[in-house]
Motif scaffolding. Structure first.
Motif, PDB file in Angstrom:
ATOM      1  N   ARG A 367       0.850  -1.193   0.000  1.00 32.24           N
ATOM      2  CA  ARG A 367       0.000   0.000   0.000  1.00 32.24           C
ATOM      3  C   ARG A 367       0.886   1.243   0.000  1.00 32.24           C
ATOM      4  NH1 ARG A 367       0.242   1.983   5.153  1.00 32.24           N
ATOM      5  NH2 ARG A 367       0.781   0.533   6.829  1.00 32.24           N
ATOM      6  N   GLU A 380      -4.223  -0.782  -8.457  1.00 36.43           N
ATOM      7  CA  GLU A 380      -3.727  -1.012  -7.097  1.00 36.43           C
ATOM      8  C   GLU A 380      -4.547  -2.066  -6.358  1.00 36.43           C
ATOM      9  OE1 GLU A 380      -2.615   1.450  -3.014  1.00 36.43           O
ATOM     10  OE2 GLU A 380      -3.472   2.501  -4.734  1.00 36.43           O
ATOM     11  N   SER A 381      -5.873  -2.002  -6.461  1.00 34.67           N
ATOM     12  CA  SER A 381      -6.722  -2.937  -5.732  1.00 34.67           C
ATOM     13  C   SER A 381      -6.430  -4.378  -6.115  1.00 34.67           C
ATOM     14  CB  SER A 381      -8.197  -2.606  -5.990  1.00 34.67           C
ATOM     15  OG  SER A 381      -9.030  -3.506  -5.305  1.00 34.67           O
ATOM     16  N   ASP A 385      -4.755  -7.431  -3.774  1.00 37.11           N
ATOM     17  CA  ASP A 385      -5.362  -8.758  -3.634  1.00 37.11           C
ATOM     18  C   ASP A 385      -4.354  -9.863  -3.950  1.00 37.11           C
ATOM     19  OD1 ASP A 385      -7.773  -7.658  -2.922  1.00 37.11           O
ATOM     20  OD2 ASP A 385      -8.635  -7.768  -4.930  1.00 37.11           O
TER      21      ASP A 385
END
Length: 403
Positions: A367, A380-381, A385
């Motif tokens: 992050r 990014e998401s 994951d």
């Protein structure tokens, strides 16, 4: 310790020493809790200017014997600087002060810098664009902060940080902790000049944090990635334990750099370097570190607890031999910070490979850090994951390894 949110109790607590207070309905309910026994106060006052003024006046009137004070407050200081500086001036035994950046006005600075026992001064709200510089950037008297060992301040330019370090040479010489946030002028030459000064004149430093941002209107051609010379300049700080550097472009290291750094910093436990570059700039996929650097870290920094790096997108992931017991391992790793690094290969292979470098199971942080001012990365998401999958297989591999 009492931690209250929307408190409705006004009962006096004898011998209470610590209070953490966030009162959206006002501060008056806290007043009966205040006494000369209070040593640690962490407050987030709400209300208009009159309310904040009354709050500071009440603190002064209670004759507190504070050792630490933390203030988190969105209200500007202009209308309250007098009452706040008056309150601070009565806390002669204060050792730790943490306030918003914009509270460090000239009257407050005059009160704070003569506190005889103040050891650490921190600022808890970083401005990420050009701003009106706090009073701490003005010339400090030779006798300012007689006991200070930890110093945090903001500046628009890294050259401003160099200036105050030179002008306040005696203060900087005795510092053990230094946090600097610069919102412009963060090119390699300016940063290099500043850290060279630190390496030559501030060799007692144990913790250094440099959060180097650029204003929104900056263009990529205005600056370049930091060179390894930034690290080399701090090699004379032999007692360095924690080093963190944030910058819009990632720094690239090699195994030989780590060998020399380990020799210079035998006590290093936390090292985090440009983990989240600003991807709104043209950051090349080949920019960043090779995954083969991790074994070099394990060899030369086996006792490091927190390690943060940005890895190049195009770097090929080392082929895993399935060896969970390599020649070199991190002995007590707690966190591996990969920031915005793309998870390479298959999560099972990556998790197993990282497990082979560790004696205990570390957490993986994928992050952005608090200093980050870049644009949102649309992938990014999904990347986070995938790193969670890596972490899952890392844990499974560590369980097998420790059986």
């Amino acid at each position: 310790m009492i931690c209250l949110h929307r408190p409705n109790s006004t009962a006096l607590v004898p011998n209470l020493k610590k209070i953490k207070w966030e009162g959206e309905d006002g501060y008056t309910a806290m007043l009966p809790l205040l006494s000369p026994c209070i040593e640690h106060l962490d407050v987030t006052p709400h209300g208009d200017t009159d309310d904040i003024n009354n709050f500071f006046a009440a603190l002064e009137g209670h004759q507190l014997s504070l050792k630490s004070f933390t203030l988190r407050c969105p209200n500007g200081p202009e209308e309250v600087k007098h009452t706040f500086s008056q309150a601070v001036s009565t806390w002669t035994g204060l050792q730790y002060l943490n306030i918003p950046t914009f509270y460090l006005t000239s009257p407050v600075l005059q009160a704070v810098m003569v506190l005889p026992e103040l050891v650490i001064l921190e600022l808890n709200y970083w401005v990420k664009s050009k701003f009106e510089a706090p009073a701490v950037l003005q010339y400090l008297s030779p006798n300012a902060f007689p006991a200070l060992e930890g110093f945090a301040f903001m500046c628009n330019l890294v050259s401003d940080a160099l200036r105050i370090a030179r002008e306040s040479a005696e203060l900087f010489f005795r510092l053990k902790t230094l946090h600097v946030n610069a919102s412009d002028g963060v090119g390699n030459a300016d940063v290099l000049a500043f850290v060279r000064h630190l390496g030559l004149n501030c060799q007692r430093l144990e913790q250094v944090s440099l959060n180097l941002c650029v204003p929104i209107e900056a263009e990529a051609q205005d600056f370049t990635p930091l060179s390894v010379g930034v690290l080399e300049s701090l090699f004379p700080c032999r007692g360095l334990k924690v080093l963190g550097i944030g910058h819009p472009l990632p720094i690239t290291l090699h195994a030989a750099d780590m060998e020399r750094a380990a020799t210079a910093w035998p006590k290093m436990t936390e090292l985090s370097l440009t983990t989240d570059p600003d991807l709104s700039f043209p950051v090349s996929d080949a920019t960043g570190n090779s995954w083969s650097l991790l074994p070099a870290f394990a060899q030369h920094f086996p006792r490091i607890r927190r390690l943060g790096l940005y890895f190049a997108k195009t770097d090929s992931f080392p082929s895993s031999s399935g060896d969970l017991y390599p020649a070199f391992e991190f002995r007590q790793p707690e966190v591996l910070v990969v920031g915005l690094s793309v998870a390479p290969g298959e999560p099972e292979d990556v998790g197993r490979w990282i497990a082979g470098l560790c004696r205990k199971n570390p957490k993986i942080e994928a992050r952005t850090s608090e200093w980050y001012v870049g644009s949102y990365w649309r992938e990014e998401s999904a990347n986070v994951d995938k790193w969670k999958e890596v972490e899952k297989f890392l844990k499974l591999s560590m369980s097998a390894k420790n059986e």
